[in-house]
Motif scaffolding. Sequence first.
Motif, PDB file in Angstrom:
ATOM      1  N   TYR A  53       0.843  -1.196   0.000  1.00 21.59           N
ATOM      2  CA  TYR A  53       0.000   0.000   0.000  1.00 21.59           C
ATOM      3  C   TYR A  53       0.881   1.250   0.000  1.00 21.59           C
ATOM      4  O   TYR A  53       0.820   2.067   0.927  1.00 21.59           O
ATOM      5  CB  TYR A  53      -0.912   0.010   1.225  1.00 21.59           C
ATOM      6  CG  TYR A  53      -1.669  -1.287   1.466  1.00 21.59           C
ATOM      7  CD1 TYR A  53      -2.644  -1.744   0.579  1.00 21.59           C
ATOM      8  CD2 TYR A  53      -1.422  -2.049   2.609  1.00 21.59           C
ATOM      9  CE1 TYR A  53      -3.343  -2.917   0.815  1.00 21.59           C
ATOM     10  CE2 TYR A  53      -2.116  -3.225   2.857  1.00 21.59           C
ATOM     11  CZ  TYR A  53      -3.080  -3.656   1.949  1.00 21.59           C
ATOM     12  OH  TYR A  53      -3.764  -4.819   2.187  1.00 21.59           O
ATOM     13  N   GLY A  92     -11.650  11.230   0.766  1.00 23.15           N
ATOM     14  CA  GLY A  92     -10.719  10.981  -0.327  1.00 23.15           C
ATOM     15  C   GLY A  92      -9.363  10.468   0.109  1.00 23.15           C
ATOM     16  O   GLY A  92      -8.570  10.021  -0.737  1.00 23.15           O
ATOM     17  N   GLU A  93      -9.059  10.515   1.413  1.00 24.08           N
ATOM     18  CA  GLU A  93      -7.763  10.037   1.868  1.00 24.08           C
ATOM     19  C   GLU A  93      -7.671   8.512   1.740  1.00 24.08           C
ATOM     20  O   GLU A  93      -8.641   7.789   1.933  1.00 24.08           O
ATOM     21  CB  GLU A  93      -7.494  10.466   3.306  1.00 24.08           C
ATOM     22  CG  GLU A  93      -7.147  11.938   3.420  1.00 24.08           C
ATOM     23  CD  GLU A  93      -6.678  12.328   4.810  1.00 24.08           C
ATOM     24  OE1 GLU A  93      -5.667  13.036   4.909  1.00 24.08           O
ATOM     25  OE2 GLU A  93      -7.339  11.927   5.787  1.00 24.08           O
ATOM     26  N   ARG A  94      -6.460   8.061   1.435  1.00 22.55           N
ATOM     27  CA  ARG A  94      -6.208   6.632   1.234  1.00 22.55           C
ATOM     28  C   ARG A  94      -5.808   6.005   2.562  1.00 22.55           C
ATOM     29  O   ARG A  94      -4.797   6.399   3.163  1.00 22.55           O
ATOM     30  CB  ARG A  94      -5.125   6.439   0.167  1.00 22.55           C
ATOM     31  CG  ARG A  94      -5.557   6.958  -1.207  1.00 22.55           C
ATOM     32  CD  ARG A  94      -4.500   6.693  -2.274  1.00 22.55           C
ATOM     33  NE  ARG A  94      -3.310   7.524  -2.070  1.00 22.55           N
ATOM     34  CZ  ARG A  94      -3.170   8.750  -2.551  1.00 22.55           C
ATOM     35  NH1 ARG A  94      -4.150   9.318  -3.251  1.00 22.55           N
ATOM     36  NH2 ARG A  94      -2.058   9.428  -2.335  1.00 22.55           N
ATOM     37  N   ARG A 106     -15.460   3.891   4.390  1.00 20.90           N
ATOM     38  CA  ARG A 106     -15.975   4.232   3.063  1.00 20.90           C
ATOM     39  C   ARG A 106     -17.140   5.208   3.162  1.00 20.90           C
ATOM     40  O   ARG A 106     -17.253   6.135   2.354  1.00 20.90           O
ATOM     41  CB  ARG A 106     -16.389   2.958   2.333  1.00 20.90           C
ATOM     42  CG  ARG A 106     -15.203   2.132   1.815  1.00 20.90           C
ATOM     43  CD  ARG A 106     -15.630   0.770   1.315  1.00 20.90           C
ATOM     44  NE  ARG A 106     -14.554   0.095   0.582  1.00 20.90           N
ATOM     45  CZ  ARG A 106     -14.606  -1.178   0.177  1.00 20.90           C
ATOM     46  NH1 ARG A 106     -15.680  -1.908   0.428  1.00 20.90           N
ATOM     47  NH2 ARG A 106     -13.589  -1.722  -0.474  1.00 20.90           N
ATOM     48  N   ALA A 147     -13.517   7.829   2.764  1.00 22.40           N
ATOM     49  CA  ALA A 147     -12.131   7.382   2.608  1.00 22.40           C
ATOM     50  C   ALA A 147     -12.023   6.355   1.484  1.00 22.40           C
ATOM     51  O   ALA A 147     -12.985   5.654   1.158  1.00 22.40           O
ATOM     52  CB  ALA A 147     -11.614   6.774   3.903  1.00 22.40           C
ATOM     53  N   GLU A 148     -10.845   6.268   0.910  1.00 18.33           N
ATOM     54  CA  GLU A 148     -10.527   5.195  -0.030  1.00 18.33           C
ATOM     55  C   GLU A 148      -9.784   4.116   0.750  1.00 18.33           C
ATOM     56  O   GLU A 148      -8.653   4.332   1.197  1.00 18.33           O
ATOM     57  CB  GLU A 148      -9.653   5.703  -1.173  1.00 18.33           C
ATOM     58  CG  GLU A 148      -9.270   4.607  -2.160  1.00 18.33           C
ATOM     59  CD  GLU A 148      -8.309   5.067  -3.244  1.00 18.33           C
ATOM     60  OE1 GLU A 148      -7.744   4.201  -3.928  1.00 18.33           O
ATOM     61  OE2 GLU A 148      -8.109   6.292  -3.378  1.00 18.33           O
ATOM     62  N   VAL A 149     -10.421   2.982   0.957  1.00 18.20           N
ATOM     63  CA  VAL A 149      -9.810   1.891   1.730  1.00 18.20           C
ATOM     64  C   VAL A 149      -8.917   1.071   0.812  1.00 18.20           C
ATOM     65  O   VAL A 149      -9.404   0.351  -0.071  1.00 18.20           O
ATOM     66  CB  VAL A 149     -10.887   1.007   2.381  1.00 18.20           C
ATOM     67  CG1 VAL A 149     -10.240  -0.158   3.125  1.00 18.20           C
ATOM     68  CG2 VAL A 149     -11.756   1.827   3.331  1.00 18.20           C
ATOM     69  N   LEU A 150      -7.610   1.174   1.029  1.00 23.49           N
ATOM     70  CA  LEU A 150      -6.658   0.424   0.201  1.00 23.49           C
ATOM     71  C   LEU A 150      -6.655  -1.053   0.561  1.00 23.49           C
ATOM     72  O   LEU A 150      -6.453  -1.909  -0.303  1.00 23.49           O
ATOM     73  CB  LEU A 150      -5.254   1.001   0.359  1.00 23.49           C
ATOM     74  CG  LEU A 150      -5.067   2.460  -0.031  1.00 23.49           C
ATOM     75  CD1 LEU A 150      -3.628   2.887   0.214  1.00 23.49           C
ATOM     76  CD2 LEU A 150      -5.450   2.684  -1.486  1.00 23.49           C
TER      77      LEU A 150
END
Length: 214
Positions: A65, A116-118, A140, A144-147
């Motif tokens: 990640y 928008g944070e990863r 989500r 957030a963007e869940v990596l």
Amino acid sequence: MSGIERAVARDLLSIGAVFLRPDEPFIWASGIRSPIYCDNRLTLTAPDVRTRIENGLAAMIRKYYPTAEVLMGTSTAGIAHAAIVGHIMNLPMGYVRSGNKDHGRGNRIEGKLNPGERVVIVEDLISTSGSCLEVAEALREAGAEVLGIASIFTYGMKKGLERLAAAGVVNHSLSNFEAVCEVAAEDGAIKPEDIERLRRFRDNPADESWINAQ
């Protein structure tokens, strides 16, 4: 099987964070009888093991990640690990409660998280994947963007793997059920023939035929 998987398996066994007892099963909260018990909170009380695990998690996050911006621990077992790894990686961290607070602002997500944070979820143990997927859903919903997930140990249970796949969530673990069984057999903690019994439990915990299998 990688060197880190075996090394972490040996660490977990050595401090009793993972304990195998196929002839005297443990009773899980669900009532299921299990040949394995896992309490990775014990890693926090063993400095050498803790250091290897936190550095291992940091290395795994950098590898899988690399664009991670925030670490979020699961409540409560993943919180300390997320904090330590966040310190190592110089990343912000927070954690996700099992439910919203009943006071103050009613937060479920603790710590600053911008839409928008990863995010990478830090978890100590993956079994059926239910709790960490609830965390992923909450993140989500917050934008957030869940990596994916970085965890210490996974059982590799079919139900858990299917749930992760259905939710589109990736997990990477430092060690796993197979590594623990292999190392335990090598070190004499279980008999080599017990490994197949343990696999039968993992593949279908509700089927207790493994208990009397020889």
